[in-house]
Design a protein around this motif. Structure first.
Motif, PDB file in Angstrom:
ATOM      1  N   TRP A 144     -47.041  35.960   7.521  1.00 45.45           N
ATOM      2  CA  TRP A 144     -47.269  34.467   7.424  1.00 45.45           C
ATOM      3  C   TRP A 144     -49.293  35.016   7.375  1.00 45.45           C
ATOM      4  N   LYS A 145     -49.528  35.708   7.889  1.00 42.44           N
ATOM      5  CA  LYS A 145     -51.192  36.184   7.987  1.00 42.44           C
ATOM      6  C   LYS A 145     -51.872  36.243   6.429  1.00 42.44           C
ATOM      7  N   GLY A 197     -46.989  35.534  12.879  1.00 38.74           N
ATOM      8  CA  GLY A 197     -47.626  36.352  13.039  1.00 38.74           C
ATOM      9  C   GLY A 197     -47.532  38.018  12.525  1.00 38.74           C
ATOM     10  N   ASP A 198     -46.716  37.489  11.834  1.00 40.51           N
ATOM     11  CA  ASP A 198     -46.306  38.710  10.564  1.00 40.51           C
ATOM     12  C   ASP A 198     -47.100  39.506   9.739  1.00 40.51           C
ATOM     13  N   ASP A 199     -47.013  40.226   8.901  1.00 36.25           N
ATOM     14  CA  ASP A 199     -48.438  40.277   7.694  1.00 36.25           C
ATOM     15  C   ASP A 199     -47.683  39.260   6.745  1.00 36.25           C
ATOM     16  N   GLN A 211     -51.581  34.351   2.894  1.00 31.02           N
ATOM     17  CA  GLN A 211     -51.879  33.231   2.254  1.00 31.02           C
ATOM     18  C   GLN A 211     -52.273  33.670   0.948  1.00 31.02           C
TER      19      GLN A 211
END
Length: 184
Positions: free
Chosen positions: A179-180, A175-177, A182
């Motif tokens: 992770w977001k 959920g951290d940035d 791609q």
């Protein structure tokens, strides 16, 4: 590390990595992670060129075709991204926190020693003890995949004995940035 990471403002530049540097990175990863050369070849083929994405606070993210594979802070150890760790869960040693620590982990907090030593927690056995400053996959009690990646602040034996303070410093989490993101 990636709590407030915005690619539009935090990325300062992208550079192709020289082949000599790629060889050094490849050998460094083979020595740091529990990975064999064939698996590393699947993740990052030798013929493919890495791109270094330079970010604020001396963070270097290495990408392949825009997909982040691993990152490094200053000249510290290489950490895989969580997406890569989910595909290849055996590349980092595993520790597990109890249910009470899950919400703190998902908020980006460092993991305290009691979360590893309580009933739901798990540390490697004494014969496979991990030294301080070792990258680890942080699993949560009852969950299949890693919820975070961290760096041990003390050895696993010290975590058992002391049972106070920060045991594992969280580097990235679900959920951290990072992770977001791609594609970079």
């Amino acid at each position: 590390m990636f709590k407030k990471f915005q690619p539009s403002s935090d990325v300062s530049g992208q550079v192709s990595v020289k082949s000599s540097v790629q060889r050094a990175i490849r050998s460094s990863i083979l020595s740091q992670w529990k990975i064999n050369p064939e698996t590393l070849e699947q993740i990052w083929p030798k013929k493919e060129s890495l791109t270094l994405v330079k970010c604020r606070e001396h963070i270097s993210i290495y990408t392949l075709h825009g997909e982040p594979l691993f990152f490094q802070h200053f000249d510290g150890p290489f950490f895989p991204t969580l997406r890569l760790l989910h595909k290849y869960p055996f590349i980092l040693p595993q520790v597990r926190v109890d249910r009470g620590a899950i919400r703190f982990l998902l908020a980006g907090a460092h993991m305290m020693c009691p979360g590893f030593t309580s009933a739901g927690g798990h540390l490697p056995p004494p014969d496979a003890a991990l030294p301080a400053n070792t990258p680890v996959a942080i699993h949560a009690e009852g969950k299949e995949h890693a919820a975070g990646i961290g760096l041990t602040k003390m050895s696993t034996e010290e975590i058992r004995k002391v049972n106070k303070g920060v045991g594992v410093e969280t580097v990235t989490y679900l959920g951290d940035d990072l992770w977001k993101v791609q594609q970079l």
